[in-house]
Design a protein around this motif. Structure first.
Motif, PDB file in Angstrom:
ATOM      1  N   MET A  38       0.882  -1.221   0.002  1.00  0.00           N
ATOM      2  CA  MET A  38       0.016  -0.311   0.172  1.00  0.00           C
ATOM      3  C   MET A  38       0.640   1.140  -0.229  1.00  0.00           C
ATOM      4  O   MET A  38       1.894   1.034   0.828  1.00  0.00           O
ATOM      5  CB  MET A  38      -1.007  -0.010   1.066  1.00  0.00           C
ATOM      6  CG  MET A  38      -1.629  -1.392   1.436  1.00  0.00           C
ATOM      7  SD  MET A  38      -2.931  -1.668   0.294  1.00  0.00           S
ATOM      8  CE  MET A  38      -4.193  -0.729   0.782  1.00  0.00           C
ATOM      9  N   LYS A  39       0.583   2.170  -0.915  1.00  0.00           N
ATOM     10  CA  LYS A  39       1.188   3.626  -0.783  1.00  0.00           C
ATOM     11  C   LYS A  39       0.885   4.164   0.373  1.00  0.00           C
ATOM     12  O   LYS A  39      -0.588   4.864   0.423  1.00  0.00           O
ATOM     13  CB  LYS A  39       1.101   4.399  -1.905  1.00  0.00           C
ATOM     14  CG  LYS A  39       1.500   3.713  -3.275  1.00  0.00           C
ATOM     15  CD  LYS A  39       1.143   4.455  -4.589  1.00  0.00           C
ATOM     16  CE  LYS A  39       1.790   4.020  -5.782  1.00  0.00           C
ATOM     17  NZ  LYS A  39       1.194   4.804  -6.856  1.00  0.00           N
TER      18      LYS A  39
ATOM     19  N   ASP B  49       0.972   7.356   1.349  1.00  0.00           N
ATOM     20  CA  ASP B  49       0.705   8.606   1.308  1.00  0.00           C
ATOM     21  C   ASP B  49      -0.559   8.777   0.356  1.00  0.00           C
ATOM     22  O   ASP B  49      -1.107   9.964  -0.175  1.00  0.00           O
ATOM     23  CB  ASP B  49       1.751   9.516   0.643  1.00  0.00           C
ATOM     24  CG  ASP B  49       2.186   8.786  -0.595  1.00  0.00           C
ATOM     25  OD1 ASP B  49       2.086   7.806  -1.000  1.00  0.00           O
ATOM     26  OD2 ASP B  49       3.129   9.881  -1.260  1.00  0.00           O
ATOM     27  N   TRP B  50      -1.212   7.849  -0.115  1.00  0.00           N
ATOM     28  CA  TRP B  50      -2.386   7.727  -0.938  1.00  0.00           C
ATOM     29  C   TRP B  50      -3.510   8.218  -0.416  1.00  0.00           C
ATOM     30  O   TRP B  50      -3.655   7.505   0.756  1.00  0.00           O
ATOM     31  CB  TRP B  50      -2.546   6.203  -1.736  1.00  0.00           C
ATOM     32  CG  TRP B  50      -3.409   6.319  -2.785  1.00  0.00           C
ATOM     33  CD1 TRP B  50      -3.426   6.795  -4.150  1.00  0.00           C
ATOM     34  CD2 TRP B  50      -4.903   5.802  -2.663  1.00  0.00           C
ATOM     35  NE1 TRP B  50      -4.504   6.471  -4.736  1.00  0.00           N
ATOM     36  CE2 TRP B  50      -5.294   6.051  -3.968  1.00  0.00           C
ATOM     37  CE3 TRP B  50      -5.602   5.384  -1.790  1.00  0.00           C
ATOM     38  CZ2 TRP B  50      -6.767   5.699  -4.240  1.00  0.00           C
ATOM     39  CZ3 TRP B  50      -6.952   4.833  -1.961  1.00  0.00           C
ATOM     40  CH2 TRP B  50      -7.670   5.030  -3.277  1.00  0.00           C
ATOM     41  N   GLU B  51      -4.365   9.012  -0.831  1.00  0.00           N
ATOM     42  CA  GLU B  51      -5.587   9.483  -0.296  1.00  0.00           C
ATOM     43  C   GLU B  51      -6.999   9.419  -0.638  1.00  0.00           C
ATOM     44  O   GLU B  51      -7.777  10.126  -0.624  1.00  0.00           O
ATOM     45  CB  GLU B  51      -5.279  11.206   0.070  1.00  0.00           C
ATOM     46  CG  GLU B  51      -4.110  11.371   0.965  1.00  0.00           C
ATOM     47  CD  GLU B  51      -4.019  12.974   1.199  1.00  0.00           C
ATOM     48  OE1 GLU B  51      -4.715  13.501   0.979  1.00  0.00           O
ATOM     49  OE2 GLU B  51      -2.908  13.305   1.727  1.00  0.00           O
ATOM     50  N   GLY B  52      -6.878   8.317  -1.344  1.00  0.00           N
ATOM     51  CA  GLY B  52      -8.109   7.927  -1.941  1.00  0.00           C
ATOM     52  C   GLY B  52      -9.209   6.813  -1.178  1.00  0.00           C
ATOM     53  O   GLY B  52      -8.773   6.547   0.022  1.00  0.00           O
TER      54      GLY B  52
ATOM     55  N   ILE C   8      -9.979   3.340  -0.764  1.00  0.00           N
ATOM     56  CA  ILE C   8      -9.474   2.059  -0.963  1.00  0.00           C
ATOM     57  C   ILE C   8     -10.515   0.935  -1.173  1.00  0.00           C
ATOM     58  O   ILE C   8     -10.334   0.171  -2.115  1.00  0.00           O
ATOM     59  CB  ILE C   8      -8.462   1.451   0.009  1.00  0.00           C
ATOM     60  CG1 ILE C   8      -7.678   0.455  -0.468  1.00  0.00           C
ATOM     61  CG2 ILE C   8      -9.154   1.266   1.304  1.00  0.00           C
ATOM     62  CD1 ILE C   8      -6.398   0.421  -1.397  1.00  0.00           C
TER      63      ILE C   8
ATOM     64  N   GLU D  53     -11.629   1.588  -4.841  1.00  0.00           N
ATOM     65  CA  GLU D  53     -10.738   0.982  -5.727  1.00  0.00           C
ATOM     66  C   GLU D  53     -10.702  -0.604  -5.735  1.00  0.00           C
ATOM     67  O   GLU D  53     -10.847  -1.195  -6.898  1.00  0.00           O
ATOM     68  CB  GLU D  53      -9.230   1.386  -5.246  1.00  0.00           C
ATOM     69  CG  GLU D  53      -8.658   2.444  -5.618  1.00  0.00           C
ATOM     70  CD  GLU D  53      -8.563   2.684  -7.048  1.00  0.00           C
ATOM     71  OE1 GLU D  53      -7.947   2.014  -7.779  1.00  0.00           O
ATOM     72  OE2 GLU D  53      -8.843   3.794  -7.720  1.00  0.00           O
TER      73      GLU D  53
ATOM     74  N   GLU E 228      -1.058   5.229 -10.846  1.00  0.00           N
ATOM     75  CA  GLU E 228      -1.891   6.163  -9.883  1.00  0.00           C
ATOM     76  C   GLU E 228      -2.588   5.447  -8.851  1.00  0.00           C
ATOM     77  O   GLU E 228      -3.146   6.053  -8.055  1.00  0.00           O
ATOM     78  CB  GLU E 228      -2.884   7.104 -10.738  1.00  0.00           C
ATOM     79  CG  GLU E 228      -3.976   6.447 -11.431  1.00  0.00           C
ATOM     80  CD  GLU E 228      -3.687   5.883 -12.790  1.00  0.00           C
ATOM     81  OE1 GLU E 228      -4.193   5.354 -13.410  1.00  0.00           O
ATOM     82  OE2 GLU E 228      -2.314   6.039 -13.255  1.00  0.00           O
TER      83      GLU E 228
ATOM     84  N   PRO F  74      -3.438   2.944  -5.731  1.00  0.00           N
ATOM     85  CA  PRO F  74      -2.825   3.197  -4.358  1.00  0.00           C
ATOM     86  C   PRO F  74      -2.033   2.076  -3.731  1.00  0.00           C
ATOM     87  O   PRO F  74      -1.619   1.937  -2.718  1.00  0.00           O
ATOM     88  CB  PRO F  74      -4.235   2.794  -3.758  1.00  0.00           C
ATOM     89  CG  PRO F  74      -5.045   1.778  -4.566  1.00  0.00           C
ATOM     90  CD  PRO F  74      -4.659   2.379  -5.829  1.00  0.00           C
TER      91      PRO F  74
ATOM     92  N   THR G 195       1.799  -0.461  -4.849  1.00  0.00           N
ATOM     93  CA  THR G 195       2.945  -0.876  -5.690  1.00  0.00           C
ATOM     94  C   THR G 195       2.941  -2.314  -5.887  1.00  0.00           C
ATOM     95  O   THR G 195       2.728  -3.026  -4.714  1.00  0.00           O
ATOM     96  CB  THR G 195       4.184  -0.193  -5.299  1.00  0.00           C
ATOM     97  OG1 THR G 195       4.397  -0.534  -3.634  1.00  0.00           O
ATOM     98  CG2 THR G 195       4.239   1.384  -5.193  1.00  0.00           C
TER      99      THR G 195
END
Length: 88
Positions: free
Chosen positions: A10-11, A13-16, A18, A21, A71, A73, A75
């Motif tokens: 999980m990233k 700093d991702w702010e969506g 989840i 997604e 883009e 969330p 890697t």
């Protein structure tokens, strides 16, 4: 049957959203020819997908066609193909 197992990180700093997604990913995977079922698990830092397909060709195609957009969330960590020894 064959299983494709994906591991991702999980990233932080991702702010969506989840869950939204994951809903999108699940719907995409369900449309794959040969899809039987899938399980997705996460612990807040990493995630695992265990996807069953009805034959080796479908599993290999999923493995070879998998890509994670920049883009997303997560890697990519790994993707592996297994023959299912037993499904209970």
């Amino acid at each position: 049957m064959y299983a494709v197992v994906f591991q991702v990180d999980m990233k932080p700093d991702w702010e969506g959203d989840i869950d939204a997604e994951l809903d999108h990913v699940v719907e995409s995977v369900r449309a794959v020819p040969g899809f039987v079922r899938g399980t997705w698990a996460r612990d807040g830092r990493s995630a695992l997908s265990f996807i069953l397909l009805d034959d080796e060709a479908a599993a290999k195609e999923m493995l070879n066609d998998s890509a994670i957009p920049p883009e997303a969330p997560v890697t990519f960590r790994s993707a592996d193909l297994y023959e299912v020894a037993r499904d209970v």
